[in-house]
Write a protein that holds these residues in place. Sequence first.
Motif, PDB file in Angstrom:
ATOM      1  N   ALA A 107       5.539   1.016   2.075  1.00 34.46           N
ATOM      2  CA  ALA A 107       4.159   0.664   2.424  1.00 34.46           C
ATOM      3  C   ALA A 107       3.935   0.755   3.933  1.00 34.46           C
ATOM      4  O   ALA A 107       2.919   1.303   4.396  1.00 34.46           O
ATOM      5  CB  ALA A 107       3.839  -0.743   1.923  1.00 34.46           C
ATOM      6  N   GLY A 167       3.396   4.093   5.228  1.00 36.23           N
ATOM      7  CA  GLY A 167       2.179   4.748   4.781  1.00 36.23           C
ATOM      8  C   GLY A 167       2.335   5.559   3.515  1.00 36.23           C
ATOM      9  O   GLY A 167       1.389   6.216   3.063  1.00 36.23           O
ATOM     10  N   SER A 194       0.027   4.919   0.534  1.00 36.39           N
ATOM     11  CA  SER A 194      -1.373   5.308   0.725  1.00 36.39           C
ATOM     12  C   SER A 194      -1.626   6.764   0.342  1.00 36.39           C
ATOM     13  O   SER A 194      -2.776   7.195   0.276  1.00 36.39           O
ATOM     14  CB  SER A 194      -1.778   5.108   2.190  1.00 36.39           C
ATOM     15  N   LEU A 254      -4.496   8.338  -2.192  1.00 34.93           N
ATOM     16  CA  LEU A 254      -5.589   7.407  -2.460  1.00 34.93           C
ATOM     17  C   LEU A 254      -6.846   7.838  -1.695  1.00 34.93           C
ATOM     18  O   LEU A 254      -6.764   8.591  -0.724  1.00 34.93           O
ATOM     19  CB  LEU A 254      -5.187   5.983  -2.042  1.00 34.93           C
ATOM     20  N   GLY A 294      -6.517   5.589   2.134  1.00 32.56           N
ATOM     21  CA  GLY A 294      -5.644   6.617   1.614  1.00 32.56           C
ATOM     22  C   GLY A 294      -5.534   7.818   2.536  1.00 32.56           C
ATOM     23  O   GLY A 294      -6.354   8.024   3.440  1.00 32.56           O
ATOM     24  N   VAL A 327       0.980   4.363  -7.664  1.00 31.97           N
ATOM     25  CA  VAL A 327       0.092   5.079  -6.756  1.00 31.97           C
ATOM     26  C   VAL A 327      -0.556   6.279  -7.429  1.00 31.97           C
ATOM     27  O   VAL A 327      -1.779   6.469  -7.350  1.00 31.97           O
ATOM     28  CB  VAL A 327       0.861   5.506  -5.491  1.00 31.97           C
ATOM     29  N   ALA A 380      -1.923   0.059  -1.455  1.00 32.92           N
ATOM     30  CA  ALA A 380      -1.470   0.709  -0.228  1.00 32.92           C
ATOM     31  C   ALA A 380      -0.587  -0.217   0.610  1.00 32.92           C
ATOM     32  O   ALA A 380       0.348   0.237   1.283  1.00 32.92           O
ATOM     33  CB  ALA A 380      -2.668   1.172   0.593  1.00 32.92           C
TER      34      ALA A 380
END
Length: 382
Positions: A48, A51, A54, A57, A63, A90, A114
């Motif tokens: 996380a 990144g 993310s 997204l 995202g 995700v 995220a």
Amino acid sequence: MDFELDEDQILLRDSLQRLLAQEYSFEARRRVLATPFGFDAGVWQSLAQQGVLSVGLPEEHGGIGGPVEVMVVMEELGRALVLEPFASTVVLGANLIAQLGSGQQRAHWLPQVAAGECRLAFAHAEPQARHVLAHVDLSVSARGAARVLNGRKISVADGAIADRLIVSARDPAGALSLFIVDPNARGMRAVRYRTHDGRSAADFTFDEVPVTEDLELRAAGDALAAIEQCVDRTIAALCAEAVGAMQALNEATLDYVKNRKQFGQPIGRFQSLQHRMADMFIAATQSRSMSLLATGRCADPDPARRRHAVSAAKCFIGEAARFIGQQAVQLHGGMGMSDELAVSHYFKRLTLFNATWGDADHHLGVVSDAILAQHTARSARA
């Protein structure tokens, strides 16, 4: 079509490689395997912070990137045999919320994903369904002023470690809906277990499980169409993971045959074994081409075109994964089956890949049916 990664994608790949090299060695992975359900919260938070959670997204919710970035991440996760539920959370769960959730639901759940604060699992498969996504018998019905869920879901990938389930259900009129459900809610019964490759899954029984309107994903659109598209994106991502695992397995096998000696010389000098390694290299290279095809088509709005490409990739890579896994084990000899070597873990993961969201035989049937339909349509026009 440009098959080269751009600078940002290369940066994403290299940074993830460094992270996994530091925190996810084979010995570190074996320690994660020893946990009850094969999950490390520290690794999840590291992903996380990097990144990674993310990727794919919507940008308005923090995202970055799209299918190509997801492919880059999944290849590296496959190379390192990462156990954590990136695809379930995700690629599949978060994209279902992004497509069918309201603005308020997206703003609430996607930043949590995220940030590594919410793990998701898609509870969709049921007994007798095989791989037919439209087969949903779990019901949602009214009980006074409330609504409740009744039925069963089986083989929920990463369901044993999920914070929330996205559950498919049909109302009395036959309409398909999705609900965000706490796996520990009243009326829920779960059987959690480990899978052959060291990950986790669960079977759930819903007995009058209450749901409220704010937990229903019911934005305008066809729920089944959204499910099909998100599953296709997940299959494309899993293809990329398998490619990463096959490449790593080939590298490990090549290193082994260069160093393992027999009759006074490395066994890699024997021509028959060189032929095997060449076939394994070709299979992995062709698989990456099919993975690129699936990645390029997985977001195609045309369902037939999208499914044809994704199923073709899943079929080809499933067969290639079995071939490379079997050859790698044989070339390692008896050690290939031992828990101490990574080769057996790669083989298990590739075996489960082939069975996830339809095996090679199932997707071969999808492709052949599509070709037959196209031929029939052309004949009718003629």
